[in-house]
Write an enzyme that holds these catalytic residues in place. Sequence first.
Site, PDB file in Angstrom:
ATOM      1  N   GLN A   1      68.116   3.486 -25.546  1.00 54.73           N
ATOM      2  CA  GLN A   1      68.314   4.702 -24.732  1.00 54.73           C
ATOM      3  C   GLN A   1      68.942   5.551 -25.246  1.00 54.73           C
ATOM      4  OE1 GLN A   1      65.961   4.671 -21.738  1.00 54.73           O
ATOM      5  NE2 GLN A   1      66.428   6.892 -21.751  1.00 54.73           N
ATOM      6  N   PHE A   2      68.928   6.420 -26.340  1.00 49.37           N
ATOM      7  CA  PHE A   2      69.755   7.230 -26.864  1.00 49.37           C
ATOM      8  C   PHE A   2      70.081   8.561 -25.855  1.00 49.37           C
ATOM      9  CE2 PHE A   2      65.707   9.742 -27.675  1.00 49.37           C
ATOM     10  CZ  PHE A   2      66.360  11.164 -27.471  1.00 49.37           C
ATOM     11  N   THR A   3      69.302   8.680 -24.832  1.00 46.69           N
ATOM     12  CA  THR A   3      69.752   9.719 -23.873  1.00 46.69           C
ATOM     13  C   THR A   3      70.831   9.189 -22.958  1.00 46.69           C
ATOM     14  OG1 THR A   3      68.278   8.931 -22.172  1.00 46.69           O
ATOM     15  CG2 THR A   3      67.170  10.548 -23.935  1.00 46.69           C
TER      16      THR A   3
END
Length: 149
Positions: free
Chosen positions: A78-80
């Site tokens: 989950q890069f966000t």
Amino acid sequence: MKFVIQRVTEASVSVEGKTVGEIQKGFLVLIGVSNEDTKEIADKMIKKLIGLRIFEDENGKTNLALKDVSGQLLLISQFTLYADCKKGNRPSFINAGNPDLANELYEYIIAACRNEISEVQTGIFGEEMKISLCNDGPFTVILDSRELF
């Protein structure tokens, strides 16, 4: 490195309408990687994750870890989690790790967790995923390596 850990009674992840990972009682873990992260940091985060005692014992106290309850893991990249919302209303993701490093560390985390926990499911790195879960409690814990180590 950031882990958002949700204690769940069930969770699943799908890509293009097909379920690719599914667990029952355990942790849904959203994993964010920055460019400063290393395997050594991942090892410390995994140790903390596996040892986290947030399941209730016979007295109703959060005193049991994942292994104590035969819990499962669903790990999602989950890069966000590294969204920077300081300026304006559109998040910047410049603090997220580059995709090659992030994928390498994500795969490393998966392999290390599989050495510790019998049932580990995953999403698919870089894909658009739909996640469903039943948060138990609700109980959510955020681990941030910059705050822990």
